[in-house]
Design an enzyme around this catalytic site. Sequence first.
Site, PDB file in Angstrom:
ATOM      1  N   ARG A  99       0.852  -1.187   0.000  1.00 35.14           N
ATOM      2  CA  ARG A  99       0.000   0.000   0.000  1.00 35.14           C
ATOM      3  C   ARG A  99       0.893   1.244   0.000  1.00 35.14           C
ATOM      4  NH1 ARG A  99      -2.570  -4.138   2.171  1.00 35.14           N
ATOM      5  NH2 ARG A  99      -4.853  -4.243   2.153  1.00 35.14           N
ATOM      6  N   HIS A 154     -10.038   1.126   1.145  1.00 33.94           N
ATOM      7  CA  HIS A 154     -10.175   0.956  -0.305  1.00 33.94           C
ATOM      8  C   HIS A 154     -11.649   0.778  -0.668  1.00 33.94           C
ATOM      9  CE1 HIS A 154      -5.887  -0.212   0.013  1.00 33.94           C
ATOM     10  NE2 HIS A 154      -5.807   0.132  -1.261  1.00 33.94           N
ATOM     11  N   ASN A 196      -9.702   6.616  -4.696  1.00 34.99           N
ATOM     12  CA  ASN A 196     -10.335   5.316  -4.427  1.00 34.99           C
ATOM     13  C   ASN A 196     -10.335   4.977  -2.934  1.00 34.99           C
ATOM     14  OD1 ASN A 196     -11.386   2.637  -5.173  1.00 34.99           O
ATOM     15  ND2 ASN A 196      -9.352   1.874  -4.624  1.00 34.99           N
ATOM     16  N   ASN A 255     -13.660  -1.534   8.328  1.00 39.32           N
ATOM     17  CA  ASN A 255     -12.723  -1.847   7.257  1.00 39.32           C
ATOM     18  C   ASN A 255     -12.098  -3.227   7.424  1.00 39.32           C
ATOM     19  OD1 ASN A 255     -11.003  -1.228   4.951  1.00 39.32           O
ATOM     20  ND2 ASN A 255      -9.359  -0.931   6.420  1.00 39.32           N
ATOM     21  N   GLU A 266     -15.719  -8.260   0.892  1.00 43.44           N
ATOM     22  CA  GLU A 266     -14.822  -8.238  -0.262  1.00 43.44           C
ATOM     23  C   GLU A 266     -14.286  -9.629  -0.569  1.00 43.44           C
ATOM     24  OE1 GLU A 266     -13.030  -3.682   0.123  1.00 43.44           O
ATOM     25  OE2 GLU A 266     -11.958  -5.361   1.030  1.00 43.44           O
TER      26      GLU A 266
END
Length: 282
Positions: A92, A124, A145, A154, A162
Amino acid sequence: MIDMRIGICTVNRLRLGILLAATFGLAASPALAADGELHSFHCLFGCPLGAPATNDTIVREIYTLSSDDLTKVADWVAYRITPASIGPSGDRVWQADPWLSVDETLTPHAYDGANRALHIDRGHQAPLASFSGTPFADETNFLSNITPQSSALNQGAWSALEAQERLLARRFNTAVYVYTGPLFERLMAPLPSEPALHRVPSGYWKVIALADGRISAFIFDQTASRAMPYCDGRVPLEQVVLRSRLQLFPMADLSRFTNLDGELGCHTPLPPVESPAVIPGN
């Protein structure tokens, strides 16, 4: 691998990077329709409508987003996961979006101290791991983004959902279409690093879809606990439309959509949703 870069055009502050990547399933070309609708291979049945006209719409190989000049985060991000696009999560390295001017995007320092002061991560919207199988994974780290997202959300329900998106793409060997964005529904403490007031969302929405019309919709509040099951965030699509103030799937007949919950591991009935408020009589 083929990487044919056709260029970037600016039309009424609409920035389009029209780029083709024939591998990884990214083969369709985005185009701007004469009526102002945006058509991108990341958007199933059309990209969301209703974002401010001053927004900058950016189309990259791995996502399309609408960046808000006021909040300096995306009102919506659309991305398309395929089995070939998935890889191990990489590094990252946060960067200001190079396609936006300095007054339209946050800088990497905007998040300094946010985790300690507000328990906030750099969240993200298009996930890094979903595109680490492509040469473009670093573009998920552009701050257009990224949004200020609660660490618990998160790293908890959001991350778990995700992972389900990637499992779905692999299990069915198909493209999975995802739309996501922030909600600004109540006052939240701003990012602490600079004198400018950088807004923090009060929640997030997400819609996951397959090309056959199966969809699931989710809303998560920033106060969600780390242990919250992602399935508890399910809502009817109408809730996302009303609360995001966007028109989703503008080219689709929504009455033909069917439920994707079971394929995402959600087998219980839809959680109860609070009824919309009614203005009281005098």
